[in-house]
Scaffold this motif. Structure first.
Motif, PDB file in Angstrom:
ATOM      1  N   HIS A 145      -6.438  11.371  -3.682  1.00 12.00           N
ATOM      2  CA  HIS A 145      -6.021  10.088  -3.089  1.00 12.00           C
ATOM      3  C   HIS A 145      -6.244   8.903  -3.971  1.00 12.00           C
ATOM      4  CE1 HIS A 145      -5.455   7.926   0.993  1.00 12.00           C
ATOM      5  NE2 HIS A 145      -5.206   6.866   0.151  1.00 12.00           N
ATOM      6  N   MET A 180      -4.171   8.890  -6.995  1.00 11.52           N
ATOM      7  CA  MET A 180      -2.831   8.510  -6.579  1.00 11.52           C
ATOM      8  C   MET A 180      -2.687   6.962  -6.526  1.00 11.52           C
ATOM      9  SD  MET A 180      -0.268   9.878  -3.177  1.00 11.52           S
ATOM     10  CE  MET A 180      -0.487  11.478  -4.128  1.00 11.52           C
ATOM     11  N   GLU A 199      -9.533  16.007  -1.672  1.00  9.18           N
ATOM     12  CA  GLU A 199      -8.548  15.208  -1.008  1.00  9.18           C
ATOM     13  C   GLU A 199      -8.567  13.943  -1.399  1.00  9.18           C
ATOM     14  OE1 GLU A 199      -5.689  16.042   0.383  1.00  9.18           O
ATOM     15  OE2 GLU A 199      -5.209  13.916   0.718  1.00  9.18           O
ATOM     16  N   HIS A 205       0.929  -1.327  -0.029  1.00  5.87           N
ATOM     17  CA  HIS A 205      -0.081  -0.017   0.040  1.00  5.87           C
ATOM     18  C   HIS A 205       0.884   1.154  -0.024  1.00  5.87           C
ATOM     19  CE1 HIS A 205      -4.291   1.799   1.494  1.00  5.87           C
ATOM     20  NE2 HIS A 205      -3.395   2.704   0.793  1.00  5.87           N
ATOM     21  N   THR A 236      -4.461  -4.593  -3.471  1.00  2.00           N
ATOM     22  CA  THR A 236      -4.165  -3.637  -2.675  1.00  2.00           C
ATOM     23  C   THR A 236      -4.872  -2.206  -3.096  1.00  2.00           C
ATOM     24  OG1 THR A 236      -1.765  -4.580  -2.381  1.00  2.00           O
ATOM     25  CG2 THR A 236      -2.133  -2.182  -2.088  1.00  2.00           C
ATOM     26  N   ARG A 277      -0.433  12.192   3.966  1.00  2.00           N
ATOM     27  CA  ARG A 277      -1.745  11.872   4.558  1.00  2.00           C
ATOM     28  C   ARG A 277      -2.196  10.271   4.376  1.00  2.00           C
ATOM     29  NH1 ARG A 277      -6.786  15.865   4.607  1.00  2.00           N
ATOM     30  NH2 ARG A 277      -5.032  17.207   4.258  1.00  2.00           N
ATOM     31  N   GLY A 278      -1.935   9.762   3.292  1.00  2.00           N
ATOM     32  CA  GLY A 278      -2.059   8.318   2.945  1.00  2.00           C
ATOM     33  C   GLY A 278      -1.325   7.544   3.710  1.00  2.00           C
ATOM     34  N   ALA A 308       1.003  16.571   0.170  1.00  2.21           N
ATOM     35  CA  ALA A 308       0.005  16.537   1.119  1.00  2.21           C
ATOM     36  C   ALA A 308      -0.981  15.094   1.280  1.00  2.21           C
ATOM     37  CB  ALA A 308      -0.885  17.611   1.063  1.00  2.21           C
ATOM     38  N   THR A 309      -1.323  14.791   0.090  1.00  2.00           N
ATOM     39  CA  THR A 309      -2.053  13.650  -0.061  1.00  2.00           C
ATOM     40  C   THR A 309      -1.306  12.309   0.213  1.00  2.00           C
ATOM     41  OG1 THR A 309      -3.431  14.654  -1.920  1.00  2.00           O
ATOM     42  CG2 THR A 309      -3.373  12.209  -1.585  1.00  2.00           C
ATOM     43  N   PHE A 310      -0.100  12.273  -0.289  1.00  2.00           N
ATOM     44  CA  PHE A 310       0.634  11.220   0.064  1.00  2.00           C
ATOM     45  C   PHE A 310       1.277  11.154   1.674  1.00  2.00           C
ATOM     46  CE2 PHE A 310       5.477  10.121   0.376  1.00  2.00           C
ATOM     47  CZ  PHE A 310       5.226   8.591   0.364  1.00  2.00           C
ATOM     48  N   GLY A 312      -0.251   4.546  -8.959  1.00  2.00           N
ATOM     49  CA  GLY A 312       0.585   3.549  -8.359  1.00  2.00           C
ATOM     50  C   GLY A 312       0.409   2.178  -8.858  1.00  2.00           C
ATOM     51  N   MET A 355       2.536   1.795  -3.127  1.00  2.00           N
ATOM     52  CA  MET A 355       1.615   1.948  -4.069  1.00  2.00           C
ATOM     53  C   MET A 355       1.130   3.809  -4.218  1.00  2.00           C
ATOM     54  SD  MET A 355      -2.128   0.720  -5.102  1.00  2.00           S
ATOM     55  CE  MET A 355      -1.268  -0.757  -5.734  1.00  2.00           C
ATOM     56  N   LEU A 356       1.426   4.134  -2.898  1.00  2.00           N
ATOM     57  CA  LEU A 356       1.278   5.535  -2.795  1.00  2.00           C
ATOM     58  C   LEU A 356       2.523   6.341  -3.151  1.00  2.00           C
ATOM     59  CD1 LEU A 356      -0.509   5.581   0.903  1.00  2.00           C
ATOM     60  CD2 LEU A 356      -1.632   6.354  -1.259  1.00  2.00           C
TER      61      LEU A 356
END
Lengths: 198, 198
Positions: free
Chosen positions: B161, B164, B157, A161, B184, A187-188, A183-185, B168, A164-165
């Motif tokens: 996500h 993203m 957001e 996971h 995943t 947070r993920g 920011a998205t990354f 990936g 993948m991010l």
DNA sequence: AGCGAGGGAGAACGTTCGGTCTCCTTGCTA
DNA sequence: TAGCAAGGAGACCGAACGTTCTCCCTCGCT
């Protein structure tokens, strides 16, 4: 000009011309791609003659491989130094993610050198393709290891996971607003870290 | 041989040779990349002469643009038909994600045509690069819209996500076990869907 | 019947590609 | 001091690149 030092034959380290060559190739390959730049461009910008290139490398392909090796070493040392300052495995993952985000935000960011390279070398049997696979395997194992130490079960799924991010963030980082991507990354990754079991 | 039909001048639709050309270019560009294949390869495999190519396209670049247009139309119709069968906005997102997973699992999958193309055209001013940006903008807006309808706040957001994760998954789908990548990815999308507010 | 577009066949364009070659100079070291 | 490797300068190779060209044939339309 200043070529008096460090051009010795076999006593010292690597030659100066070779480093200039590899440094220039790394910069240009990363910024512009591989197939679209010829050796003429590289030797001109490195201020090196054609013969010098082929004295240090068997051909363009070996130069490409050396470029990916430079990128690989860079990322490994970047990950290593990020891990050093962290207190816990989870913090190590956070530090690695922060280092990735820093890279995305830095000027001249052009995406992941390995994802870019593999887009130009789709043949799985090609040495360049395999170098990419090797690097990615190392990174996945490193992240998965850290998550396992942090208590994630199963760590494999969480590791995939996070990777993948990362892949998505690296791909979008030079196509969207890098600030939003980071920011998205982050947070993920934090989300993965906060969910021990699904 | 069977070229008796559909070669009319301006009355009918597109010419047969042009479609053969574009179809062959699409297949080869996607499978092997763009810079590494020459027009000779394409005209030979499409069984078309050199002059025919330049009668329908101004040059290789226009052929590349047409290839990306084919890919863009394909994905848009794929997304549209996935959304049709869904009952709610959240299910539409699930259906789109399932369609993406199907693509990753299908034989001959070589990653995202647009991410691969942009790796070969890093210059933001280049028409090919801009075509990629336009496609990505459409996809991000589509997903964000769906998530907004599903009640996500902020939907931006969540949309970033999901995109993203998609990026990936598309990148890793031809470098890792596609089955694991899809698992995943779908789990990640489900996770975004299940968290309305952070 | 004849015009014109679409297409096939293929020669040729100039450029660039990756790679090899020879010749000369520099500077270290045995 | 002689030898030798590193490097510079540049000619040269065959092949592939994208592109343009001419010539001819075959249709569909007027």
């Amino acid at each position: 000009m200043s070529q008096g030092t460090a051009k010795r034959g076999r006593s010292g380290g690597v030659s100066e011309a070779r480093e200039r060559l590899l440094g220039t190739a790394t910069k240009i390959f990363y910024a512009e791609g591989i197939h679209s730049v010829g050796v003429d461009r590289i030797i001109a910008e490195a201020q090196v003659t054609r013969a010098t290139l082929y004295r240090h490398f068997t051909g363009k392909e070996e130069l490409v491989l050396a470029y990916l090796d430079v990128a690989d070493r860079g990322i490994r040392s970047q990950v290593a130094s990020a891990r050093e300052g962290a207190g816990s495995p989870a913090d190590e993952v956070r530090a690695v993610a922060a280092a990735i985000a820093d890279g995305i935000r830095s000027p001249g960011f052009r995406g992941c050198a390995f994802l870019n390279a593999v887009a130009e070398y789709p043949d799985p049997a090609h040495p360049v393709h395999q170098a990419v696979l090797a690097h990615r395997q190392w990174f996945l194992e490193t992240v998965t290891d850290l998550l396992a130490q942090a208590g994630h079960e199963p760590a494999d799924e969480a590791g995939r996971h996070v990777v993948m991010l990362r892949d998505g963030a690296m791909a979008a980082g030079c196509l969207f607003d890098p600030e939003l991507v980071c920011a998205t990354f982050l947070r993920g990754v934090e989300g993965v870290l906060s969910r021990r079991a699904e």
